[in-house]
Design an enzyme around this catalytic site. Structure first.
Site, PDB file in Angstrom:
ATOM      1  N   THR A 132       0.821  -1.219   0.000  1.00  0.00           N
ATOM      2  CA  THR A 132       0.000   0.000   0.000  1.00  0.00           C
ATOM      3  C   THR A 132       0.848   1.260   0.000  1.00  0.00           C
ATOM      4  O   THR A 132       1.965   1.276   0.547  1.00  0.00           O
ATOM      5  CB  THR A 132      -0.889   0.018   1.264  1.00  0.00           C
ATOM      6  OG1 THR A 132      -1.524   1.302   1.369  1.00  0.00           O
ATOM      7  CG2 THR A 132      -0.098  -0.217   2.539  1.00  0.00           C
ATOM      8  N   TYR A 187      -1.519   0.586  10.321  1.00  0.00           N
ATOM      9  CA  TYR A 187      -1.763  -0.186   9.087  1.00  0.00           C
ATOM     10  C   TYR A 187      -0.533  -0.126   8.174  1.00  0.00           C
ATOM     11  O   TYR A 187      -0.012  -1.159   7.746  1.00  0.00           O
ATOM     12  CB  TYR A 187      -3.012   0.360   8.368  1.00  0.00           C
ATOM     13  CG  TYR A 187      -3.164  -0.186   6.964  1.00  0.00           C
ATOM     14  CD1 TYR A 187      -3.298  -1.557   6.745  1.00  0.00           C
ATOM     15  CD2 TYR A 187      -3.159   0.667   5.860  1.00  0.00           C
ATOM     16  CE1 TYR A 187      -3.417  -2.054   5.455  1.00  0.00           C
ATOM     17  CE2 TYR A 187      -3.283   0.176   4.571  1.00  0.00           C
ATOM     18  CZ  TYR A 187      -3.409  -1.182   4.381  1.00  0.00           C
ATOM     19  OH  TYR A 187      -3.520  -1.687   3.106  1.00  0.00           O
TER      20      TYR A 187
HETATM   21  N1  UFG Z   1     -13.276  11.080   2.310  1.00  0.00           N
HETATM   22  C1  UFG Z   1     -14.232  12.041   2.583  1.00  0.00           C
HETATM   23  N2  UFG Z   1     -15.438  11.613   3.079  1.00  0.00           N
HETATM   24  C2  UFG Z   1     -15.726  10.300   3.297  1.00  0.00           C
HETATM   25  C3  UFG Z   1     -14.734   9.312   2.991  1.00  0.00           C
HETATM   26  C4  UFG Z   1     -13.511   9.753   2.502  1.00  0.00           C
HETATM   27  O1  UFG Z   1     -14.011  13.237   2.411  1.00  0.00           O
HETATM   28  O2  UFG Z   1     -16.826   9.982   3.779  1.00  0.00           O
HETATM   29  C5  UFG Z   1     -11.974  11.513   1.771  1.00  0.00           C
HETATM   30  C6  UFG Z   1     -10.807  11.108   2.657  1.00  0.00           C
HETATM   31  O3  UFG Z   1     -10.638  12.057   3.681  1.00  0.00           O
HETATM   32  C7  UFG Z   1      -9.662  11.049   1.650  1.00  0.00           C
HETATM   33  C8  UFG Z   1     -10.355  10.592   0.352  1.00  0.00           C
HETATM   34  O4  UFG Z   1     -11.748  10.855   0.546  1.00  0.00           O
HETATM   35  O5  UFG Z   1      -9.130  12.325   1.448  1.00  0.00           O
HETATM   36  C9  UFG Z   1     -10.184   9.108   0.079  1.00  0.00           C
HETATM   37  O6  UFG Z   1     -10.554   8.394   1.247  1.00  0.00           O
HETATM   38  P1  UFG Z   1     -10.689   6.800   1.300  1.00  0.00           P
HETATM   39  O7  UFG Z   1     -11.124   6.457   2.684  1.00  0.00           O
HETATM   40  O8  UFG Z   1     -11.516   6.319   0.171  1.00  0.00           O
HETATM   41  O9  UFG Z   1      -9.209   6.297   1.030  1.00  0.00           O
HETATM   42  P2  UFG Z   1      -7.854   6.663   1.800  1.00  0.00           P
HETATM   43  O10 UFG Z   1      -7.075   7.574   0.901  1.00  0.00           O
HETATM   44  O11 UFG Z   1      -8.081   7.146   3.164  1.00  0.00           O
HETATM   45  O12 UFG Z   1      -7.204   5.229   1.972  1.00  0.00           O
HETATM   46  C10 UFG Z   1      -6.709   4.466   0.908  1.00  0.00           C
HETATM   47  C11 UFG Z   1      -6.864   2.992   1.219  1.00  0.00           C
HETATM   48  C12 UFG Z   1      -6.046   2.631   2.435  1.00  0.00           C
HETATM   49  C13 UFG Z   1      -4.623   3.044   2.221  1.00  0.00           C
HETATM   50  C14 UFG Z   1      -4.546   4.480   1.804  1.00  0.00           C
HETATM   51  C15 UFG Z   1      -3.145   4.797   1.393  1.00  0.00           C
HETATM   52  O13 UFG Z   1      -8.217   2.689   1.447  1.00  0.00           O
HETATM   53  O14 UFG Z   1      -6.090   1.236   2.629  1.00  0.00           O
HETATM   54  O15 UFG Z   1      -5.371   4.740   0.691  1.00  0.00           O
HETATM   55  O16 UFG Z   1      -2.909   6.104   1.651  1.00  0.00           O
HETATM   56  F1  UFG Z   1      -3.935   2.897   3.359  1.00  0.00           F
END
Ligand code: UFG
Length: 339
Positions: free
Chosen positions: A126, A150
Site C-alpha cells: 500500500t 496499518y
Molecule cells: N473522504 C471524505 N469523506 C468520506 C470518505 C472519505 O471526504 O466519507 C476523503 C478522505 O478524507 C480522503 C479521500 O476521501 O481524502 C479518500 O478516502 P478513502 O477512505 O476512500 O481512502 P484513503 O485515501 O483514506 O485510503 C486508501 C486505502 C487505504 C490506504 C490508503 C493509502 O483505502 O487502505 O489509501 O494512503 F492505506
C-alpha cells in the site's frame, strides 16, 4: 493433470475486493486460483473462479495444510486488515493479522518441502507505507515513514518478504496500491466493505438514497479546491498488474517493489462531481473536519512499473472508475432496478 500442471495459484484473501478481481484475472490468464479466506471481510459470492479453502492466516497449521494441498506454482497474498482508522484503535490486531499472517505464510512457503524451489510471491502492499512524503509524485525511492499502524504492518511485511529472499531465495513482487477503486466491468464483483469508509462507495450510496449525503473531510488543504487529492487506480488495472508481476516472476524475473497508480490525482470534490455526472444525481455534501492522519495529496509515479512490467493504467480516469463502480453498486444494492 498433476496439481503443478494445473498452474495453481494460492490466493489468500481472494474473497476480498482486490483479491477477488485478481482471482478473476488469474483465471482469465489460464491460471487456477485457489482462494484461502476466513470471510471476516470477504464475500462468499465473490469466489467464482476456483475452489476455496476456508481458513485464517493466523492459523499456521491451516495455512501449511493449504499450501501442501494446493502445491501452488506461486502465491498471491491479500489477506489482511486494511482500515487506517481501525488500525489506530487496534494496533495489536493489525500486527497479529497482517504481520503474523504473513509470517505464517512465509514459513509455510519456505519449508524444506520446497527447498530450492520456493514458489514466488505477489504481495498486496500500500501507499500507506510512505506516510506523507513531501513530493508531487511518489516513486519507489521515496522515504518510507508510515503514519499509522496499518502502514507500519505492511512495511514490516515487505521487510519480512525481503528477508525471506535473502534466507530462502524467495522471489517476490510487493505492489503498493494507491487508492484502489472501481469495479469489475462485467459487474460480477465490486467494492463493498462493512462498515464502509471509502469515498466512492459512500458517494454512490448517497446517490442511491442509502445515505443522506457525504461529509467532505477537510476543505482547507493546500490543493486546488481545498479538498484532499488521491491517485485512484481501477481495480481491474491493479488485477492486470498482479498478473504481469506473476508472469515476470514465473519467468525467473527478479524481485520487485512497485508503486501502482496513474500519476494523476483527483480531489474529493472532483470525485463527487464525476459521480454527479455519472449517476445523474445531486450528491448532498457537508463540510467536516479533516480526518486524522489523512495526507493532503498522495499520487504515484508509476513509471517503474511501466519500465519493468510494461504495465500502465488504462481504465483509471475518474469518469470510467465511477461509471464501473456505479454499474455494480446499483446492481448489488437495488437489484429490482437492474434485473
Ligand atoms: N473522504 C471524505 N469523506 C468520506 C470518505 C472519505 O471526504 O466519507 C476523503 C478522505 O478524507 C480522503 C479521500 O476521501 O481524502 C479518500 O478516502 P478513502 O477512505 O476512500 O481512502 P484513503 O485515501 O483514506 O485510503 C486508501 C486505502 C487505504 C490506504 C490508503 C493509502 O483505502 O487502505 O489509501 O494512503 F492505506
Amino acid at each position: 493433470m498433476t496439481k503443478q500442471e494445473q498452474k495453481n495459484i494460492l490466493v489468500t484473501g481472494g474473497a476480498g475486493y482486490v483479491g477477488s478481481h485478481c482471482a478473476k484475472a488469474l483465471a482469465k490468464a489460464g491460471y487456477a486460483p485457489v482462494v484461502f479466506d476466513n470471510f471476516s471481510t470477504g464475500h462468499r459470492d465473490f469466489v467464482r473462479w476456483g475452489p476455496v479453502i476456508e481458513g485464517d492466516v493466523r492459523d499456521a497449521v491451516a495455512l501449511k495444510d493449504a499450501v501442501a494441498q494446493t502445491r501452488p506454482i506461486a502465491v498471491m497474498h491479500f489477506a489482511a486488515l486494511s482500515l487506517v482508522g481501525q488500525s489506530v484503535e487496534q494496533p495489536d490486531l493489525y500486527k497479529q493479522v497482517n504481520c503474523g499472517g504473513t509470517r505464517n505464510l512465509l514459513d509455510a512457503m519456505t519449508t524444506s518441502e520446497f527447498s530450492g524451489n520456493v514458489p514466488p510471491l505477489v504481495f498486496s502492499s500500500t501507499a500507506a507505507i510512505f506516510g506523507e512524503p513531501d513530493v508531487d509524485l511518489i516513486d519507489e525511492a521515496a522515504g518510507k515513514k508510515p503514519g499509522n499502524p496499518y502502514g507500519e504492518t505492511k512495511l514490516a511485511c515487505e521487510e519480512m518478504i525481503q528477508a525471506s529472499g535473502v534466507d530462502h531465495g524467495l522471489r517476490s513482487a510487493c505492489l503498493r496500491y494507491f487508492n484502489a477503486a472501481g469495479a469489475d466491468p462485467d459487474e460480477e464483483i465490486g467494492e463493498h466493505h462493512n462498515p464502509e469508509t471509502h469515498l466512492i462507495p459512500i458517494i454512490l450510496d448517497a446517490a442511491l438514497g442509502r445515505r443522506d449525503g457525504i461529509r467532505i473531510f477537510g476543505n482547507d488543504y493546500a490543493t486546488a479546491d481545498g479538498t484532499a487529492v488521491r491517485d485512484y487506480i481501477h481495480v481491474s488495472d491493479l488485477a492486470r498488474a498482479h498478473v504481469a508481476a506473476l508472469d515476470h516472476l514465473l519467468k525467473d524475473g527478479k524481485s520487485l517493489a512497485l508503486n501502482l497508480g496513474t500519476g494523476t490525482g483527483a480531489s474529493v470534490r472532483e470525485v463527487i462531481d464525476a459521480a454527479s455526472r455519472v449517476t445523474g444525481s445531486t450528491i448532498p455534501t457537508t463540510d467536516a473536519a479533516r480526518r486524522a492522519g489523512d495526507p493532503p495529496r498522495l499520487v504515484a509515479d508509476p513509471s517503474l512499473a511501466y519500465k519493468l512490467l510494461s504495465w500502465q493504467a488504462v481504465r483509471s480516469d475518474i469518469e470510467t472508475i465511477v461509471t464501473d463502480a456505479w454499474a455494480w453498486h446499483r446492481k448489488r444494492f437495488t437489484p429490482e432496478i437492474t434485473s
